[in-house]
Design a protein around this motif. Structure first.
Motif, PDB file in Angstrom:
ATOM      1  N   PRO A  39       0.854  -1.193   0.000  1.00  0.00           N
ATOM      2  CA  PRO A  39       0.000   0.000   0.000  1.00  0.00           C
ATOM      3  C   PRO A  39       0.889   1.241   0.000  1.00  0.00           C
ATOM      4  O   PRO A  39       2.118   1.144   0.069  1.00  0.00           O
ATOM      5  N   LYS A  40       0.291   2.402  -0.060  1.00  0.00           N
ATOM      6  CA  LYS A  40       1.099   3.621   0.012  1.00  0.00           C
ATOM      7  C   LYS A  40       1.774   3.655   1.381  1.00  0.00           C
ATOM      8  O   LYS A  40       1.107   3.622   2.417  1.00  0.00           O
ATOM      9  N   LEU A  41       3.102   3.691   1.380  1.00  0.00           N
ATOM     10  CA  LEU A  41       3.866   3.654   2.621  1.00  0.00           C
ATOM     11  C   LEU A  41       4.039   5.068   3.181  1.00  0.00           C
ATOM     12  O   LEU A  41       4.407   5.997   2.455  1.00  0.00           O
ATOM     13  N   ILE A  42       3.781   5.218   4.468  1.00  0.00           N
ATOM     14  CA  ILE A  42       3.904   6.516   5.139  1.00  0.00           C
ATOM     15  C   ILE A  42       5.358   6.719   5.530  1.00  0.00           C
ATOM     16  O   ILE A  42       5.984   5.835   6.130  1.00  0.00           O
ATOM     17  N   THR A  43       5.916   7.863   5.212  1.00  0.00           N
ATOM     18  CA  THR A  43       7.336   8.110   5.469  1.00  0.00           C
ATOM     19  C   THR A  43       7.607   8.815   6.778  1.00  0.00           C
ATOM     20  O   THR A  43       8.739   8.813   7.263  1.00  0.00           O
ATOM     21  N   LYS A  44       6.595   9.466   7.348  1.00  0.00           N
ATOM     22  CA  LYS A  44       6.817  10.151   8.621  1.00  0.00           C
ATOM     23  C   LYS A  44       5.526  10.127   9.427  1.00  0.00           C
ATOM     24  O   LYS A  44       4.425  10.099   8.859  1.00  0.00           O
ATOM     25  N   PRO A  45       5.604  10.126  10.747  1.00  0.00           N
ATOM     26  CA  PRO A  45       4.400  10.117  11.583  1.00  0.00           C
ATOM     27  C   PRO A  45       3.582  11.384  11.375  1.00  0.00           C
ATOM     28  O   PRO A  45       4.120  12.468  11.102  1.00  0.00           O
ATOM     29  N   PHE A  46       2.277  11.259  11.519  1.00  0.00           N
ATOM     30  CA  PHE A  46       1.364  12.384  11.381  1.00  0.00           C
ATOM     31  C   PHE A  46       1.713  13.475  12.404  1.00  0.00           C
ATOM     32  O   PHE A  46       1.997  13.190  13.563  1.00  0.00           O
ATOM     33  N   ALA A  47       1.709  14.735  11.948  1.00  0.00           N
ATOM     34  CA  ALA A  47       1.996  15.893  12.802  1.00  0.00           C
ATOM     35  C   ALA A  47       3.354  15.790  13.475  1.00  0.00           C
ATOM     36  O   ALA A  47       3.525  16.182  14.619  1.00  0.00           O
ATOM     37  N   GLN A  48       4.322  15.257  12.735  1.00  0.00           N
ATOM     38  CA  GLN A  48       5.651  15.087  13.315  1.00  0.00           C
ATOM     39  C   GLN A  48       6.219  16.417  13.826  1.00  0.00           C
ATOM     40  O   GLN A  48       6.856  16.468  14.885  1.00  0.00           O
TER      41      GLN A  48
END
Length: 469
Positions: free
Chosen positions: A4-13
């Protein structure tokens, strides 16, 4: 299946976010989000009716914490053992898979409520709670099960083949396998027509084996003489009295054969009666119970120095002397009275031996031997900070003496550290702080922990905790 689309950084980093508490308490704001209740009832009421909106910082905090795990897994990360997390969830469930701190192994939990830290526990504790799931050298371990080399294929040297290879000279056959002699042209075989089995150990112990058409067995060391073995029926004809009946005959001046034996005589009548002739010559032999052999109670002897006969003997208890243990049996072995040895095993399982009337020599058990190894022998420094806490007592259950090295985290303020072994203060270090300083300070402590001892560290902070174990 594609990723799936891989997230590169946590939300609201890099955004504003709140740390979300585990549980809600009445001292918190009514619209505070917590993990146990989510957003409170006040956030479900319209503002016009007296409700409060949820906080954007809470949303950022929630999504940030959740997406941290997602990003970690997307990057191929594996979760490691956490003592704090294990305590919070009442132990890892059966089937959970975690990675070791050195990132070389993975373990699968075989029990529920699992709080055993496989990074620091004993092997026995690990075996009861975890199963080794994989290692970074698994392929090397599997390859090591069978060393590289050339191995027999099906049919090689007659093994598994329908027809073994034909050989003319038995002296040339050195490889292990089954061979067919070359019939009438075969030389150095016991039977030039019977198959031959060859056993070889490193080219030094080559044995050849044949079973002839008449059922005789022959064997030899290569290039040696063939040794032939008789069967039961042949033995009966060679030994008078085995499975035969009484025979009477009149000897003649010429040769006569009776029960397979040849006789010459002057014509008198003789009677031969089987006596079950055996292979034990006449003599005095130990009877059941002699010298303690085979008896329920061996003879009691007061002085071990008088024991010169082979057998088992009972020490005379409190009145005995020159024994390792005055109450346990002693085994005596003797050869011509020049090599007399005694052996005892006392009630604690310790073994002792001596030569003649010399001093008794004792032998340590494996646990005692391991306990006496030098500190550091076969041991390695291990970072155990993740499973240790200040003010908590731990016990050295390794069966060996271990070493401890701890220090506080770097700080400008004052810091201190104390180490207790068996409730005795054995190491203490304190460093004062100061305003305006621009360098950090550490408190350091060292201790040696005997096997079975308890130890505890009390420190203002923990920056390093390593153990030589």
């Amino acid at each position: 299946m594609k990723n799936p689309k891989l997230i590169t950084k946590p939300f609201a980093q890099n955004g504003q976010k709140n740390a979300i508490p585990e549980n809600y308490s009445s001292s918190m704001e009514s619209n505070q989000a917590t993990w146990d209740q989510g957003f409170g009832p006040i956030t479900m009421i319209p503002v016009a009716a007296g409700g409060l909106p949820p906080k954007g910082q809470d949303f950022n905090g929630i999504f940030n914490q959740i997406s941290e795990s997602v990003v970690y897994l997307s990057m191929g990360g594996r979760f490691k053992f956490s003592a704090d997390y294990a305590a919070a969830i009442n132990g890892y469930p059966k089937g959970a898979i975690l990675q070791s701190d050195d990132e070389k192994k993975e373990y699968q939990s075989i029990i529920d409520n699992n709080k055993v830290n496989f990074n620091t526990a004993t092997q026995a504790q690990i075996n009861a709670a975890w199963k080794l799931f994989s290692t970074d050298d698994m392929l090397q371990q599997l390859a090591g099960k069978q060393p590289a080399g050339n191995y027999l294929k099906l049919g090689d040297y007659g093994i598994g083949g329908e027809f073994p290879p034909e050989v003319i000279d038995a002296n040339n056959v050195k490889l292990g396998g089954i061979y067919a002699p070359a019939g009438a042209a075969g030389i150095n075989f016991y039977d030039p027509y019977a198959p031959m089995f060859v056993m070889n150990r490193n080219g030094m112990y080559i044995r050849q084996f044949q079973i002839t058409a008449t059922g005789k067995i022959a064997a030899r060391d290569i290039k040696g003489e063939w040794k032939v073995y008789s069967d039961d029926e042949e033995l009966k004809t060679r030994f008078l009295g085995i499975n035969s009946t009484a025979v009477s005959a009149k000897q003649l001046s010429t040769k006569s054969t009776i029960a397979g034996q040849e006789f010459y005589g002057k014509g008198e009548t003789i009677t031969i009666t089987p006596q079950g002739i055996g292979a034990q010559p006449v003599g005095n032999y130990l009877k059941l119970g002699d010298y303690g052999i085979g008896s329920a109670f061996p003879p009691i002897v007061a002085d071990a120095d008088t024991l010169g006969v082979c057998g088992f003997f009972a020490a005379a208890g409190a009145g005995s002397k020159n024994y390792f243990d005055s109450y346990t049996p002693v085994l005596v072995m003797n050869r011509d009275n020049n090599y007399r040895c005694s052996l005892q095993i006392n009630v604690n399982g310790r073994v002792a031996t001596r030569h003649r009337s010399g001093a008794w020599i004792t032998y340590p058990t494996l646990d005692e031997f391991n306990a006496k190894k030098s500190l550091g022998e076969g041991q390695r420094w291990q970072d155990v900070k993740g499973s240790r806490s200040s003010g908590v007592s731990y016990t050295n259950t390794t069966g060996r003496t271990i070493a401890l090295s701890v220090s506080t985290a770097g700080a400008i303020a004052s810091s201190s550290i104390q180490i207790f072994v068996d409730n005795v203060l054995c190491s203490r270090n304190e460093v004062g702080g100061g305003e305006g300083t621009n360098f950090t300070r550490h408190c350091i402590g060292y201790a040696v922990i005997p096997t079975g001892s308890t130890y505890k560290v009390e420190a203002s902070s923990i920056g390093l905790w390593a153990e030589l174990r």
